[in-house]
Design an enzyme around this catalytic site. Structure first.
Site, PDB file in Angstrom:
ATOM      1  N   CYS A   6       0.831  -1.207   0.000  1.00  0.00           N
ATOM      2  CA  CYS A   6       0.000   0.000   0.000  1.00  0.00           C
ATOM      3  C   CYS A   6       0.870   1.264   0.000  1.00  0.00           C
ATOM      4  O   CYS A   6       1.739   1.413   0.870  1.00  0.00           O
ATOM      5  CB  CYS A   6      -0.912  -0.035   1.234  1.00  0.00           C
ATOM      6  SG  CYS A   6      -1.776   1.496   1.546  1.00  0.00           S
ATOM      7  N   CYS A   9       0.658   3.222   3.263  1.00  0.00           N
ATOM      8  CA  CYS A   9       1.418   2.590   4.351  1.00  0.00           C
ATOM      9  C   CYS A   9       2.908   2.870   4.172  1.00  0.00           C
ATOM     10  O   CYS A   9       3.633   3.101   5.154  1.00  0.00           O
ATOM     11  CB  CYS A   9       1.148   1.091   4.398  1.00  0.00           C
ATOM     12  SG  CYS A   9      -0.454   0.665   5.130  1.00  0.00           S
ATOM     13  N   ASP A  32      -1.375  16.580  -0.964  1.00  0.00           N
ATOM     14  CA  ASP A  32      -1.660  15.725  -2.122  1.00  0.00           C
ATOM     15  C   ASP A  32      -0.681  16.080  -3.255  1.00  0.00           C
ATOM     16  O   ASP A  32      -0.418  17.254  -3.526  1.00  0.00           O
ATOM     17  CB  ASP A  32      -3.109  15.932  -2.592  1.00  0.00           C
ATOM     18  CG  ASP A  32      -3.566  14.832  -3.534  1.00  0.00           C
ATOM     19  OD1 ASP A  32      -4.466  14.067  -3.147  1.00  0.00           O
ATOM     20  OD2 ASP A  32      -3.024  14.743  -4.664  1.00  0.00           O
ATOM     21  N   GLY A  95     -14.885   6.678  -6.945  1.00  0.00           N
ATOM     22  CA  GLY A  95     -13.655   7.137  -7.575  1.00  0.00           C
ATOM     23  C   GLY A  95     -12.417   6.965  -6.710  1.00  0.00           C
ATOM     24  O   GLY A  95     -11.402   7.641  -6.910  1.00  0.00           O
ATOM     25  N   HIS A 100      -6.453   2.801   0.844  1.00  0.00           N
ATOM     26  CA  HIS A 100      -6.136   3.068   2.259  1.00  0.00           C
ATOM     27  C   HIS A 100      -6.947   4.317   2.567  1.00  0.00           C
ATOM     28  O   HIS A 100      -6.708   5.369   1.948  1.00  0.00           O
ATOM     29  CB  HIS A 100      -4.619   3.293   2.417  1.00  0.00           C
ATOM     30  CG  HIS A 100      -4.163   3.568   3.828  1.00  0.00           C
ATOM     31  ND1 HIS A 100      -3.102   2.891   4.413  1.00  0.00           N
ATOM     32  CD2 HIS A 100      -4.578   4.462   4.752  1.00  0.00           C
ATOM     33  CE1 HIS A 100      -2.900   3.360   5.640  1.00  0.00           C
ATOM     34  NE2 HIS A 100      -3.791   4.331   5.863  1.00  0.00           N
ATOM     35  N   HIS A 102      -8.726   7.648   3.222  1.00  0.00           N
ATOM     36  CA  HIS A 102      -8.124   8.982   3.342  1.00  0.00           C
ATOM     37  C   HIS A 102      -9.174  10.055   3.212  1.00  0.00           C
ATOM     38  O   HIS A 102     -10.116   9.927   2.432  1.00  0.00           O
ATOM     39  CB  HIS A 102      -7.004   9.193   2.307  1.00  0.00           C
ATOM     40  CG  HIS A 102      -7.368   8.791   0.912  1.00  0.00           C
ATOM     41  ND1 HIS A 102      -7.438   7.472   0.514  1.00  0.00           N
ATOM     42  CD2 HIS A 102      -7.696   9.523  -0.177  1.00  0.00           C
ATOM     43  CE1 HIS A 102      -7.793   7.416  -0.759  1.00  0.00           C
ATOM     44  NE2 HIS A 102      -7.966   8.655  -1.204  1.00  0.00           N
ATOM     45  N   HIS A 104      -9.825  13.838   2.164  1.00  0.00           N
ATOM     46  CA  HIS A 104      -9.298  14.993   1.423  1.00  0.00           C
ATOM     47  C   HIS A 104      -9.770  16.269   2.113  1.00  0.00           C
ATOM     48  O   HIS A 104     -10.969  16.414   2.395  1.00  0.00           O
ATOM     49  CB  HIS A 104      -9.850  15.023  -0.012  1.00  0.00           C
ATOM     50  CG  HIS A 104      -9.433  13.898  -0.902  1.00  0.00           C
ATOM     51  ND1 HIS A 104      -8.454  14.027  -1.867  1.00  0.00           N
ATOM     52  CD2 HIS A 104      -9.877  12.625  -1.004  1.00  0.00           C
ATOM     53  CE1 HIS A 104      -8.329  12.884  -2.530  1.00  0.00           C
ATOM     54  NE2 HIS A 104      -9.182  12.014  -2.030  1.00  0.00           N
TER      55      HIS A 104
HETATM   56  P1  AMP Z   1      -8.510   8.999  -4.207  1.00  0.00           P
HETATM   57  O1  AMP Z   1      -8.782   9.214  -5.655  1.00  0.00           O
HETATM   58  O2  AMP Z   1      -9.590   9.570  -3.301  1.00  0.00           O
HETATM   59  O3  AMP Z   1      -8.178   7.576  -3.860  1.00  0.00           O
HETATM   60  O4  AMP Z   1      -7.273   9.905  -3.853  1.00  0.00           O
HETATM   61  C1  AMP Z   1      -5.952   9.466  -3.916  1.00  0.00           C
HETATM   62  C2  AMP Z   1      -5.112  10.701  -3.849  1.00  0.00           C
HETATM   63  O5  AMP Z   1      -3.798  10.340  -3.493  1.00  0.00           O
HETATM   64  C3  AMP Z   1      -5.027  11.473  -5.175  1.00  0.00           C
HETATM   65  O6  AMP Z   1      -5.549  12.784  -5.000  1.00  0.00           O
HETATM   66  C4  AMP Z   1      -3.539  11.464  -5.493  1.00  0.00           C
HETATM   67  O7  AMP Z   1      -3.104  12.664  -6.068  1.00  0.00           O
HETATM   68  C5  AMP Z   1      -2.926  11.237  -4.114  1.00  0.00           C
HETATM   69  N1  AMP Z   1      -1.603  10.628  -4.112  1.00  0.00           N
HETATM   70  C6  AMP Z   1      -1.235   9.470  -4.715  1.00  0.00           C
HETATM   71  N2  AMP Z   1       0.078   9.213  -4.478  1.00  0.00           N
HETATM   72  C7  AMP Z   1       0.524  10.224  -3.698  1.00  0.00           C
HETATM   73  C8  AMP Z   1       1.798  10.541  -3.113  1.00  0.00           C
HETATM   74  N3  AMP Z   1       2.882   9.744  -3.287  1.00  0.00           N
HETATM   75  N4  AMP Z   1       1.905  11.668  -2.375  1.00  0.00           N
HETATM   76  C9  AMP Z   1       0.838  12.476  -2.197  1.00  0.00           C
HETATM   77  N5  AMP Z   1      -0.391  12.236  -2.710  1.00  0.00           N
HETATM   78  C10 AMP Z   1      -0.544  11.125  -3.456  1.00  0.00           C
HETATM   79 ZN    ZN Z   2      -2.240   1.169   3.749  1.00  0.00          ZN
END
Ligand code: AMP
Ligand code: ZN
Length: 118
Positions: A6, A9, A32, A95, A100, A102, A104
């Protein structure tokens, strides 16, 4: 996906670098990588929970901590008074890209009304 593979993680373990914003015993918050607005923070539990669908009764406190800290972070970053959005995407229709859970925190500009993320 197991927590071993992940990316969030890995971020918590420091194996992937981010721009950190806040951390306590339960949660980690960072910017982000593809911001949708001037302020776009992700707030994640340190425990691997894949999505809202995998939440257990015992995770209620961590979820509460994520929401409380979102409010505090918004105040600290100076976006609270004008307002912001909080969003948890879940599953395919929601979407969700990263499995994991999160939260926003999106703000710093006038965002759209309705259900769009920004
Ligand atoms: P979701 O579409 O709600 O699953 O959001 C996942 C978010 O994680 C997206 O807005 C990506 O831009 C963000 N994301 C993915 N990888 C990273 C990373 N390494 N550092 C910061 N944000 C990330
Ligand atoms: Zn995780």
């Amino acid at each position: 996906m197991s927590s071993k593979d992940c990316i969030f993680c890995k971020i918590i373990k420091g194996e992937i670098k981010t721009d950190p914003i806040f951390e306590n015993e339960n949660i980690f918050a960072f910017r982000d990588i593809r911001p949708l607005a001037p302020v776009h923070i992700l707030i994640i539990p340190k425990k691997h929970i894949a999505s809202m669908n995998e939440l257990g009764e015992k995770d209620k406190l961590v979820l509460g901590d994520m929401l409380f800290c979102a409010g505090e972070i918004a105040k600290n970053l100076g976006i609270a008074e004008k307002g912001y959005k909080l969003l948890i995407r879940t599953g395919l229709n929601g979407g969700q890209e990263v499995p994991h859970i999160h939260l926003h925190l999106i703000g710093g500009a006038r965002l759209s009304e309705g259900i769009h993320p920004v």
